[in-house]
Design an enzyme around this catalytic site. Sequence first.
Site, PDB file in Angstrom:
ATOM      1  N   SER A   2      -0.165   0.353   2.806  1.00 58.09           N
ATOM      2  CA  SER A   2       1.173   0.918   2.645  1.00 58.09           C
ATOM      3  C   SER A   2       1.122   2.437   2.783  1.00 58.09           C
ATOM      4  CB  SER A   2       1.743   0.502   1.286  1.00 58.09           C
ATOM      5  OG  SER A   2       3.069   0.938   1.130  1.00 58.09           O
ATOM      6  N   ILE A   3       1.778   3.148   1.901  1.00 58.00           N
ATOM      7  CA  ILE A   3       1.838   4.606   1.988  1.00 58.00           C
ATOM      8  C   ILE A   3       0.430   5.194   1.915  1.00 58.00           C
ATOM      9  CG2 ILE A   3       2.780   6.704   0.950  1.00 58.00           C
ATOM     10  CD1 ILE A   3       4.916   4.846  -0.354  1.00 58.00           C
ATOM     11  N   TYR A   4      -0.388   4.631   1.021  1.00 59.47           N
ATOM     12  CA  TYR A   4      -1.750   5.126   0.860  1.00 59.47           C
ATOM     13  C   TYR A   4      -2.603   4.703   2.057  1.00 59.47           C
ATOM     14  CZ  TYR A   4      -6.441   5.692  -0.983  1.00 59.47           C
ATOM     15  OH  TYR A   4      -7.755   6.041  -1.148  1.00 59.47           O
ATOM     16  N   GLY A   5      -2.692   3.393   2.302  1.00 56.70           N
ATOM     17  CA  GLY A   5      -3.366   2.900   3.501  1.00 56.70           C
ATOM     18  C   GLY A   5      -4.826   3.267   3.604  1.00 56.70           C
ATOM     19  N   GLY A   6      -5.559   3.168   2.492  1.00 59.63           N
ATOM     20  CA  GLY A   6      -6.954   3.585   2.492  1.00 59.63           C
ATOM     21  C   GLY A   6      -7.876   2.701   3.305  1.00 59.63           C
TER      22      GLY A   6
END
Length: 434
Positions: free
Chosen positions: A363-367
């Site tokens: 998602s926003i982080y997408g690590g």
Amino acid sequence: MAHYPETIDLYSDDGKLLKSNVQLHRISPLLNPAARKIVDLTKRTINVNLAGIEEALKTAKLGKGRIPGRELDLPIMERKEALIEKIKTMVQVEDDDDTDIQQFNGGKLLLVRAPTLRLTGASTYDAAITAVASAVTYAIVDEFDIDAFNASTVKAAAWGSYPHTQDMEGALVTSILTIPQNNEGIGYALRNISVNHFVMMTNRNALQGAALASTYEMAGVFEMGGAIGPFERNQLLCYGYQGLNANNMVYDIVKENGQTGTVGSVVQSLVDRAIEDRVITPGKKGGYFQFYDTKDPMLWNAYVSAGTLAASIVNCGAGRFVQAVSSTLLYFNDLIEHETGLPGADFGRVMGTAVGFSFFSHSIYGGGGPGIFNGNHVVTRHAYGMAIPCVVAAAAMDAGTQMFSPEGMSKIMGETYGKMDVFSKPMHQIALEV
């Protein structure tokens, strides 16, 4: 441990009966010989990338970097038989113990099985990888008469950057297990194996991958004290129905929904099956809403865990993308709770896990993609063994949407452990040994 009179039928990944009327306790990772063998070999078996060591020394690519001027051009593959003999002699404790070395890819890869005596004489499973890494280092130093100034270069190829780093970063001697210091808490070692490893070890077979992951997850839950007393039956039921396709439930639901099904239709199939098997019954009504009751919440938990796996296979298999697995874990169980008024898989912990998992995986982080996660990760550790098998099944069907693909990250696992039936076909092996 308790012995349970209730029985299940075990089916294969292609829906064929493997063993009928299996008493529940016979699948326990503490009792089932095949499950115990998986755990035993996991602790004792170490990968040695012999061809990789030769190349690393030739180019001085050591640890995670390169050290110009430290190149060593050694004909390691030409003299691999001599090296293998030296490694075995040093690793074994007694002449007739269970030390073993298997060769793969023409000897480019080795699986070194450290003897049981080294593990029983140690406090942790580190004893296997330290013994093998040291033996590989000294075998090369001895075989090629390496001097004191270059021996450290050989050591770096085998051990990676340890002890400059806490773990053996960049090492070409590796284990399925990470070091104990990387475990999130007591008993997490067997849950600290990446999803991509399971995918490659089972050759991208969704149900076999889920079974292998479930075996490790459940063994880990037993190790951390989560399967004591009444909780033991809960874990075994979930292991049987979700991990080992008990009563062919996962296979049947996937087959029923495989052509045109959705996450919602899998919910319908699961609820219908639970009603038909009298696991749940209609309870009170609240306006237009029909609540359901169960006299066996643990069996319901097993059913809904199996349904979660089926939904993951149907949804992620349709799109050939693993990224949808976190939302499937969330919304299948959300729909189940709205449909029945009963808790979702792992009594809500799978759904809770999925919220953070969605954010951290893409998602926003997408690590990183779901394939890099494991049951030890701070995001996915909360579900007691019911989430990671679903992620493995979804990743097995992924068509290359991840930044970190199984082939890129875990290829060596498929080329070694994936050639052994105990790892690649756990459903068959566990059924055979009940």
